[in-house]
Design a protein around this motif. Structure first.
Motif, PDB file in Angstrom:
ATOM      1  N   ALA A  51       0.802  -1.224   0.000  1.00 57.30           N
ATOM      2  CA  ALA A  51       0.000   0.000   0.000  1.00 57.30           C
ATOM      3  C   ALA A  51       0.838   1.279   0.000  1.00 57.30           C
ATOM      4  O   ALA A  51       0.301   2.360  -0.202  1.00 57.30           O
ATOM      5  CB  ALA A  51      -0.930   0.004   1.203  1.00 57.30           C
ATOM      6  N   GLY A  52       2.127   1.178   0.261  1.00 53.80           N
ATOM      7  CA  GLY A  52       2.956   2.375   0.399  1.00 53.80           C
ATOM      8  C   GLY A  52       2.830   2.924   1.808  1.00 53.80           C
ATOM      9  O   GLY A  52       2.672   2.173   2.767  1.00 53.80           O
ATOM     10  N   TYR A  53       2.881   4.242   1.939  1.00 53.81           N
ATOM     11  CA  TYR A  53       2.781   4.853   3.259  1.00 53.81           C
ATOM     12  C   TYR A  53       1.326   4.863   3.722  1.00 53.81           C
ATOM     13  O   TYR A  53       0.433   5.274   2.993  1.00 53.81           O
ATOM     14  CB  TYR A  53       3.333   6.273   3.256  1.00 53.81           C
ATOM     15  CG  TYR A  53       4.829   6.294   3.280  1.00 53.81           C
ATOM     16  CD1 TYR A  53       5.516   6.132   4.476  1.00 53.81           C
ATOM     17  CD2 TYR A  53       5.562   6.431   2.109  1.00 53.81           C
ATOM     18  CE1 TYR A  53       6.904   6.126   4.510  1.00 53.81           C
ATOM     19  CE2 TYR A  53       6.938   6.434   2.135  1.00 53.81           C
ATOM     20  CZ  TYR A  53       7.605   6.275   3.335  1.00 53.81           C
ATOM     21  OH  TYR A  53       8.971   6.264   3.365  1.00 53.81           O
ATOM     22  N   ILE A  54       1.133   4.384   4.945  1.00 51.89           N
ATOM     23  CA  ILE A  54      -0.184   4.385   5.577  1.00 51.89           C
ATOM     24  C   ILE A  54      -0.041   5.009   6.958  1.00 51.89           C
ATOM     25  O   ILE A  54       1.065   5.156   7.469  1.00 51.89           O
ATOM     26  CB  ILE A  54      -0.778   2.960   5.689  1.00 51.89           C
ATOM     27  CG1 ILE A  54       0.153   2.049   6.511  1.00 51.89           C
ATOM     28  CG2 ILE A  54      -1.038   2.373   4.313  1.00 51.89           C
ATOM     29  CD1 ILE A  54      -0.440   0.688   6.821  1.00 51.89           C
ATOM     30  N   VAL A  55      -1.156   5.374   7.541  1.00 53.32           N
ATOM     31  CA  VAL A  55      -1.143   5.967   8.877  1.00 53.32           C
ATOM     32  C   VAL A  55      -1.705   4.948   9.861  1.00 53.32           C
ATOM     33  O   VAL A  55      -2.758   4.364   9.627  1.00 53.32           O
ATOM     34  CB  VAL A  55      -1.970   7.269   8.909  1.00 53.32           C
ATOM     35  CG1 VAL A  55      -1.973   7.864  10.293  1.00 53.32           C
ATOM     36  CG2 VAL A  55      -1.416   8.270   7.915  1.00 53.32           C
ATOM     37  N   ASN A  56      -0.974   4.715  10.939  1.00 54.93           N
ATOM     38  CA  ASN A  56      -1.372   3.776  11.980  1.00 54.93           C
ATOM     39  C   ASN A  56      -1.516   4.585  13.274  1.00 54.93           C
ATOM     40  O   ASN A  56      -0.522   5.043  13.828  1.00 54.93           O
ATOM     41  CB  ASN A  56      -0.319   2.683  12.129  1.00 54.93           C
ATOM     42  CG  ASN A  56      -0.704   1.633  13.128  1.00 54.93           C
ATOM     43  OD1 ASN A  56      -1.846   1.565  13.569  1.00 54.93           O
ATOM     44  ND2 ASN A  56       0.250   0.818  13.505  1.00 54.93           N
ATOM     45  N   TYR A  57      -2.741   4.777  13.745  1.00 55.57           N
ATOM     46  CA  TYR A  57      -2.968   5.670  14.878  1.00 55.57           C
ATOM     47  C   TYR A  57      -4.132   5.202  15.741  1.00 55.57           C
ATOM     48  O   TYR A  57      -4.923   4.358  15.342  1.00 55.57           O
ATOM     49  CB  TYR A  57      -3.252   7.090  14.373  1.00 55.57           C
ATOM     50  CG  TYR A  57      -4.546   7.195  13.613  1.00 55.57           C
ATOM     51  CD1 TYR A  57      -5.686   7.664  14.232  1.00 55.57           C
ATOM     52  CD2 TYR A  57      -4.636   6.817  12.276  1.00 55.57           C
ATOM     53  CE1 TYR A  57      -6.890   7.755  13.546  1.00 55.57           C
ATOM     54  CE2 TYR A  57      -5.835   6.909  11.579  1.00 55.57           C
ATOM     55  CZ  TYR A  57      -6.949   7.372  12.225  1.00 55.57           C
ATOM     56  OH  TYR A  57      -8.136   7.457  11.547  1.00 55.57           O
ATOM     57  N   ASP A  58      -4.199   5.784  16.931  1.00 55.05           N
ATOM     58  CA  ASP A  58      -5.322   5.601  17.843  1.00 55.05           C
ATOM     59  C   ASP A  58      -5.467   6.903  18.626  1.00 55.05           C
ATOM     60  O   ASP A  58      -4.955   7.942  18.203  1.00 55.05           O
ATOM     61  CB  ASP A  58      -5.120   4.376  18.743  1.00 55.05           C
ATOM     62  CG  ASP A  58      -3.886   4.465  19.624  1.00 55.05           C
ATOM     63  OD1 ASP A  58      -3.212   5.522  19.636  1.00 55.05           O
ATOM     64  OD2 ASP A  58      -3.582   3.479  20.306  1.00 55.05           O
ATOM     65  N   ALA A  59      -6.146   6.864  19.752  1.00 54.50           N
ATOM     66  CA  ALA A  59      -6.381   8.082  20.524  1.00 54.50           C
ATOM     67  C   ALA A  59      -5.090   8.685  21.060  1.00 54.50           C
ATOM     68  O   ALA A  59      -5.022   9.890  21.297  1.00 54.50           O
ATOM     69  CB  ALA A  59      -7.357   7.810  21.666  1.00 54.50           C
ATOM     70  N   GLU A  60      -4.057   7.878  21.215  1.00 54.73           N
ATOM     71  CA  GLU A  60      -2.760   8.406  21.672  1.00 54.73           C
ATOM     72  C   GLU A  60      -2.241   9.439  20.686  1.00 54.73           C
ATOM     73  O   GLU A  60      -1.644  10.437  21.079  1.00 54.73           O
ATOM     74  CB  GLU A  60      -1.754   7.260  21.840  1.00 54.73           C
ATOM     75  CG  GLU A  60      -0.415   7.690  22.410  1.00 54.73           C
ATOM     76  CD  GLU A  60       0.562   8.173  21.344  1.00 54.73           C
ATOM     77  OE1 GLU A  60       1.383   9.054  21.660  1.00 54.73           O
ATOM     78  OE2 GLU A  60       0.491   7.686  20.203  1.00 54.73           O
ATOM     79  N   ALA A  61      -2.463   9.220  19.389  1.00 59.60           N
ATOM     80  CA  ALA A  61      -2.031  10.176  18.367  1.00 59.60           C
ATOM     81  C   ALA A  61      -2.781  11.496  18.515  1.00 59.60           C
ATOM     82  O   ALA A  61      -2.194  12.572  18.362  1.00 59.60           O
ATOM     83  CB  ALA A  61      -2.237   9.594  16.973  1.00 59.60           C
TER      84      ALA A  61
END
Length: 94
Positions: A51-61
């Motif tokens: 997929a290339g660059y993806i964003v991996n986040y949750d509420a901490e972000a």
């Protein structure tokens, strides 16, 4: 104020001042603009072979962004909490 952050089947809670909580929907949109802007070098970017660059986040972000980008006057305005002792006043979904 406590904000409930729904992450599909998971839920996290953020404690913040009422001023921040009242505007959490607008702040969420600003957060997403920052988070998904490829010009912003942050730790939530991950590289996936397919997929290339993806964003991996949750509420901490979101907490990081509130404390270090949006309100960066040296005062923490948000924190993750395990279980609130009061009912959440606002809810957002990721």
């Amino acid at each position: 104020m406590v904000v409930e952050v729904s992450l599909g089947p998971d839920t996290q809670y953020v404690r913040c001042p009422a001023k921040v909580g009242r505007n959490i929907s607008q702040l969420q949109m600003e957060f997403f603009d920052w988070l998904f802007d490829r010009n912003n070098d942050h730790k939530y970017w991950k590289y996936d072979e397919e997929a290339g660059y993806i964003v991996n986040y949750d509420a901490e972000a979101l907490v990081y962004w509130l404390n270090h980008v949006r309100f960066k006057k040296g005062k923490r305005v948000a924190a993750l909490i395990d279980q609130p002792n009061i009912s959440p006043k606002k809810k957002i979904e990721f």
